[in-house]
Design a protein around this motif. Sequence first.
Motif, PDB file in Angstrom:
ATOM      1  N   VAL A   1      17.950  -1.078   7.316  1.00  0.00           N
ATOM      2  CA  VAL A   1      17.426   0.327   7.439  1.00  0.00           C
ATOM      3  C   VAL A   1      17.624   1.027   6.057  1.00  0.00           C
ATOM      4  O   VAL A   1      18.485   0.885   5.527  1.00  0.00           O
ATOM      5  N   GLY A   2      16.828   2.003   5.846  1.00  0.00           N
ATOM      6  CA  GLY A   2      16.694   2.897   4.471  1.00  0.00           C
ATOM      7  C   GLY A   2      16.653   4.054   4.553  1.00  0.00           C
ATOM      8  O   GLY A   2      15.807   4.814   5.477  1.00  0.00           O
ATOM      9  N   MET A   3      17.243   4.984   3.770  1.00  0.00           N
ATOM     10  CA  MET A   3      16.883   6.209   3.497  1.00  0.00           C
ATOM     11  C   MET A   3      16.541   6.390   2.092  1.00  0.00           C
ATOM     12  O   MET A   3      16.988   6.201   1.078  1.00  0.00           O
ATOM     13  N   ILE A   4      15.039   7.205   2.056  1.00  0.00           N
ATOM     14  CA  ILE A   4      14.590   7.404   0.605  1.00  0.00           C
ATOM     15  C   ILE A   4      15.171   8.523  -0.038  1.00  0.00           C
ATOM     16  O   ILE A   4      15.409   9.769   0.617  1.00  0.00           O
TER      17      ILE A   4
ATOM     18  N   THR B   1      10.304  11.223   7.887  1.00  0.00           N
ATOM     19  CA  THR B   1       9.446  10.511   7.290  1.00  0.00           C
ATOM     20  C   THR B   1      10.289  10.005   5.845  1.00  0.00           C
ATOM     21  O   THR B   1       9.703   9.290   5.239  1.00  0.00           O
ATOM     22  N   GLY B   2      11.447  10.320   5.998  1.00  0.00           N
ATOM     23  CA  GLY B   2      12.347   9.706   4.675  1.00  0.00           C
ATOM     24  C   GLY B   2      13.256   8.502   5.220  1.00  0.00           C
ATOM     25  O   GLY B   2      14.154   8.022   4.440  1.00  0.00           O
TER      26      GLY B   2
ATOM     27  N   LYS C   1       0.860  -1.040   0.016  1.00  0.00           N
ATOM     28  CA  LYS C   1      -0.053  -0.128  -0.044  1.00  0.00           C
ATOM     29  C   LYS C   1       0.962   1.237  -0.028  1.00  0.00           C
ATOM     30  O   LYS C   1       1.990   1.282   0.380  1.00  0.00           O
ATOM     31  N   PRO C   2       0.372   2.264  -0.392  1.00  0.00           N
ATOM     32  CA  PRO C   2       1.065   3.601  -0.500  1.00  0.00           C
ATOM     33  C   PRO C   2       1.732   4.040   0.735  1.00  0.00           C
ATOM     34  O   PRO C   2       1.065   3.960   1.903  1.00  0.00           O
ATOM     35  N   LEU C   3       2.863   4.565   0.702  1.00  0.00           N
ATOM     36  CA  LEU C   3       3.323   5.403   1.988  1.00  0.00           C
ATOM     37  C   LEU C   3       3.330   6.641   1.664  1.00  0.00           C
ATOM     38  O   LEU C   3       3.521   7.314   0.569  1.00  0.00           O
ATOM     39  N   TYR C   4       3.502   7.599   2.734  1.00  0.00           N
ATOM     40  CA  TYR C   4       3.462   8.860   2.669  1.00  0.00           C
ATOM     41  C   TYR C   4       4.818   9.455   3.188  1.00  0.00           C
ATOM     42  O   TYR C   4       5.124   9.464   4.379  1.00  0.00           O
ATOM     43  N   PHE C   5       5.683   9.929   2.268  1.00  0.00           N
ATOM     44  CA  PHE C   5       7.006  10.053   2.724  1.00  0.00           C
ATOM     45  C   PHE C   5       7.724  11.385   2.034  1.00  0.00           C
ATOM     46  O   PHE C   5       7.030  12.030   1.197  1.00  0.00           O
ATOM     47  N   ASP C   6       8.723  11.750   2.604  1.00  0.00           N
ATOM     48  CA  ASP C   6       9.447  12.851   1.817  1.00  0.00           C
ATOM     49  C   ASP C   6      10.942  12.287   1.755  1.00  0.00           C
ATOM     50  O   ASP C   6      11.337  11.281   2.379  1.00  0.00           O
TER      51      ASP C   6
END
Length: 199
Positions: free
Chosen positions: A194-197, A178-179, A165-170
């Motif tokens: 662990v991740g960084m968008i 939120t990233g 499902k969609p995520l709400y991120f920056d």
Amino acid sequence: SSDRNFNDLRFPVQFVLRPDKDFRGFSARIASGIFRKGDRVTVLPSLKSSRVTSIITYEGDTTYAFPPQSVTITLEDEIDISRGDMLVHEDNMPRVERHLEAMLVWMDEKAMDLSNQFYIKHTTNNTKARIDEIKYRVDVNNLQRSEIEKFHLNDIGRVVITTTKPLYFDPYRRNRQTGSFVLIDPVTHNTCAVGMIID
């Protein structure tokens, strides 16, 4: 404090409080931005809007709140909101997508298996995710990029991820709260990565 983003309101709902039929509040830790009493806010994913009628803290009511405060807010209208939803300013939306690219740090002793699904934990939102592609691995000694089939312990690189499902991120550069995300093995419940968008 310089790591905090005070511009983009992001309020990932953690609890819905209903102590009685006359009160309905939404509790969370403010990820970023500033909440003010009377603000017009939009709920994701429903895109319904309402106005903030009160901001309640441990010390009592306040007219504004900012990260990293934990608060309960009430809205003017009855809107269906649950854990994982996010309140934002209507003129300042995050990305709402199922596909994203991220820099990943692999933390599991077991090597990555691209056929596996994972749980992704992002703010208060949890859903399933899969790694579609590994773009490259970064050598931390010389920053050289190399192609690789799977990550091993402590490998760092760029990947493409799809969520159920969609995520709400920056992007992480703009908003660390939120990233960033965590990938969890659904069988062992170990933290795999662990991740960084990336923007």
